[in-house]
Enzyme design. Structure first.
Site, short mmCIF file in Angstrom:
data_model
loop_
_atom_site.label_atom_id
_atom_site.label_comp_id
_atom_site.label_asym_id
_atom_site.label_seq_id
_atom_site.Cartn_x
_atom_site.Cartn_y
_atom_site.Cartn_z
N ASP A 80 0.84 -1.21 0.00
CA ASP A 80 0.00 0.00 0.00
C ASP A 80 0.87 1.26 0.00
OD1 ASP A 80 0.83 -0.71 2.57
OD2 ASP A 80 -1.04 -0.12 3.56
N ASP A 96 0.78 -1.60 -13.74
CA ASP A 96 -0.17 -0.72 -14.43
C ASP A 96 -0.06 0.70 -13.88
OD1 ASP A 96 -1.34 -2.83 -15.92
OD2 ASP A 96 -3.34 -1.93 -15.71
C1 IPM Z 1 -1.17 -8.60 -17.33
C2 IPM Z 1 -2.63 -8.87 -17.50
C3 IPM Z 1 -2.92 -10.34 -17.18
C4 IPM Z 1 -2.53 -10.58 -15.74
C5 IPM Z 1 -4.37 -10.78 -17.45
C6 IPM Z 1 -4.81 -10.50 -18.85
C7 IPM Z 1 -4.56 -12.24 -17.11
O1 IPM Z 1 -3.38 -8.01 -16.72
O2 IPM Z 1 -0.36 -9.28 -17.99
O3 IPM Z 1 -0.81 -7.72 -16.57
O4 IPM Z 1 -3.32 -10.28 -14.83
O5 IPM Z 1 -1.43 -11.08 -15.52
MN MN Z 2 -2.18 -6.48 -15.69
#
Ligand code: IPM
Ligand code: MN
Length: 363
Positions: A221, A249
Site C-alpha cells: 500500500d 499498471d
Molecule cells: C497482465 C494482465 C494479465 C494478468 C491478465 C490479462 C490475465 O493483466 O499481464 O498484466 O493479470 O497477468
Molecule cells: Mn495487468
C-alpha cells in the site's frame, strides 16, 4: 543467428500491434543477416471462438518448440460473463505456466518526450527508471483452493508461495539489480499476511548472496504511493504476482501511456514476451492502437533470447527518436494534439522501422 518465434497475436488490438513488432524485427534481422523463423497460432478469445478452447493444443506445442513466444493481448467483452477457467485470460495463464517462466520483467521508464502526457509533474518523473520483477506463476493466480460457491454465497482464492518459489525469483531480481543501480525494493504485506512474512524472510536470505545490492522492503500500500511521489528512488522492484500486476499498471503513469510498456518472462523452458497493455476492444481494428509497447517487447526478445544487445538498444533508441520528432499515436496526443503528427498504428510502425534501418545501416 537463427531465432524461431511463435506469434500468438490474440484478441483486440493484439494482431495490429504484433504485426508492427514483427515487421520491425524482420527489418533488424535482415540488416544483421540473422534469420527469423516465424509461425502464428491462436490464443485467447479468437481461439475460444474458432477452436473451443483459449489455448489449443497445437498452439502450446508450437510454443514449446520455439525460442521465444510473442503474445499480443487476450480478452474481449463478449467473454466477460464466462467463469475464470473458460475465459480468454485462462489461455494466457495456461501458456505462462506451461512455458515455465516465473520472472516477469516489466521495465517502466519515463520518456522525456512523453512527460507532458503524465499527470505527474515533469520533475517527479524525469529520469525515473524502474524494473519490476513480478513473480508470475504463484500467488492468488494459481493457488488452490479457489472457488465461487454459489450455494453458500462464498468465494475464495489462495495466496500461496513456497520458499523455493520466492528464492528463485529473488535471485533473478538481485542479479538484474547488480547490472543496474544496485538497489532492490521487495514489496509485500508482511504486517498482515503470513505468505508475505515467508516472502520477506526468503528475500533476506537471498540478499546474503548479493552484498553489493542494497535491499529495502516496502508494504504494497505504501509502495503504491511511493511510486507516484518519488519514482526516481526505485531501481529493481520485486513483487509477488498480483501486487506486480497492480503496481506495473500504476507505473504506466510514469511512462505517459500504458501503450508504451513491454515485458519479458524468463526463467522457464521458453521465454514469453508480451506488452503490458490489454486487448483494448474499444479501439481494435481502427488503426488507433499504439504499437510501441509491442515494438519495445520485440527489442526484449533480441536482448533476452538472442543476445543481440546492440540491435535491442537500436530499437529502443529509434522509439525515442520517433517521439522526439513529434510523432504520436492518438493515446499519446489525447490532451494536446497540437504540435504533434498523429499517426495510425501502421504509420507508427513504419516510422520506427525506417529509423532503426537508418541507425543500423549507418552504424
Ligand atoms: C497482465 C494482465 C494479465 C494478468 C491478465 C490479462 C490475465 O493483466 O499481464 O498484466 O493479470 O497477468
Ligand atoms: Mn495487468
Amino acid at each position: 543467428m537463427h531465432l524461431k518465434i511463435l506469434v500468438t497475436a490474440g484478441d483486440g488490438i493484439g494482431p495490429e500491434v504484433t504485426n508492427e513488432a514483427v515487421s520491425v524485427l524482420k527489418e533488424v534481422a535482415n540488416i544483421g543477416g540473422h534469420t527469423l523463423e516465424l509461425d502464428a497460432k491462436r490464443i485467447g478469445g479468437i481461439a475460444i471462438t474458432t477452436d473451443g478452447t483459449p489455448l489449443p493444443v497445437d498452439t502450446l506445442a508450437a510454443a514449446l518448440d520455439s525460442d521465444a513466444v510473442l503474445l499480443g493481448a487476450v480478452g474481449g467483452n463478449e467473454f466477460n460473463s464466462l467463469p475464470p477457467d473458460k475465459r480468454p485470460e485462462a489461455g494466457l495463464l495456461q501458456i505462462r505456466s506451461a512455458l515455465g517462466g516465473f520472472a516477469n520483467l516489466r521495465p517502466a521508464f519515463a520518456f522525456k518526450e512523453l512527460a507532458v502526457n503524465s499527470p505527474l509533474r515533469p520533475e517527479i518523473i524525469d529520469g525515473a527508471d524502474i524494473l519490476f520483477v513480478r513473480e508470475l506463476l504463484g500467488g492468488l493466480y494459481f493457488g488452490q483452493p479457489r472457488e465461487w460457491n454459489k450455494a453458500t454465497n462464498e468465494a475464495w482464492n489462495t495466496m500461496r508461495y513456497t520458499k523455493a518459489e520466492v528464492v528463485r525469483v529473488a535471485r533473478i531480481a538481485f542479479q538484474l539489480a547488480q547490472k543496474r543501480r544496485k538497489k532492490l525494493c521487495s514489496v509485500d504485506k508482511a504486517n498482515v499476511l503470513e505468505v508475505s512474512q515467508l516472502w520477506r524472510a526468503a528475500v533476506i536470505e537471498v540478499a546474503a548472496e548479493f552484498p553489493d545490492v542494497a535491499l529495502e522492503h516496502q508494504y504494497v500500500d505504501a509502495m503504491a504511493m511511493h511510486i507516484m511521489n518519488r519514482p526516481k528512488d526505485f531501481d529493481v522492484v520485486l513483487t509477488e504476482n498480483l501486487f506486480g500486476d497492480i503496481l506495473s499498471d500504476e507505473a504506466g503513469v510514469i511512462t505517459g501511456s500504458l501503450g508504451m510498456l513491454p515485458s519479458a518472462t524468463i526463467g522457464g523452458k521458453v521465454n514469453l514476451y508480451e506488452p503490458i497493455h490489454g486487448s483494448a476492444p474499444d479501439i481494435a481494428g481502427k488503426g488507433l492502437a499504439n504499437p510501441l509497447g509491442a515494438i519495445l517487447t520485440g527489442a526484449l526478445i533480441l536482448r533476452h533470447s538472442a543476445g543481440l544487445e546492440a540491435e535491442a538498444a537500436a530499437i529502443e533508441t529509434s522509439v525515442r527518436k520517433v517521439l522526439e520528432q513529434g510523432f504520436r499515436t492518438p493515446d499519446l496526443a489525447r490532451t494536446n494534439p497540437q504540435g504533434f503528427t498523429v499517426l495510425s498504428t501502421t504509420e507508427m510502425g513504419a516510422k520506427v522501422r525506417e529509423t532503426v534501418k537508418t541507425m543500423l545501416v549507418n552504424a
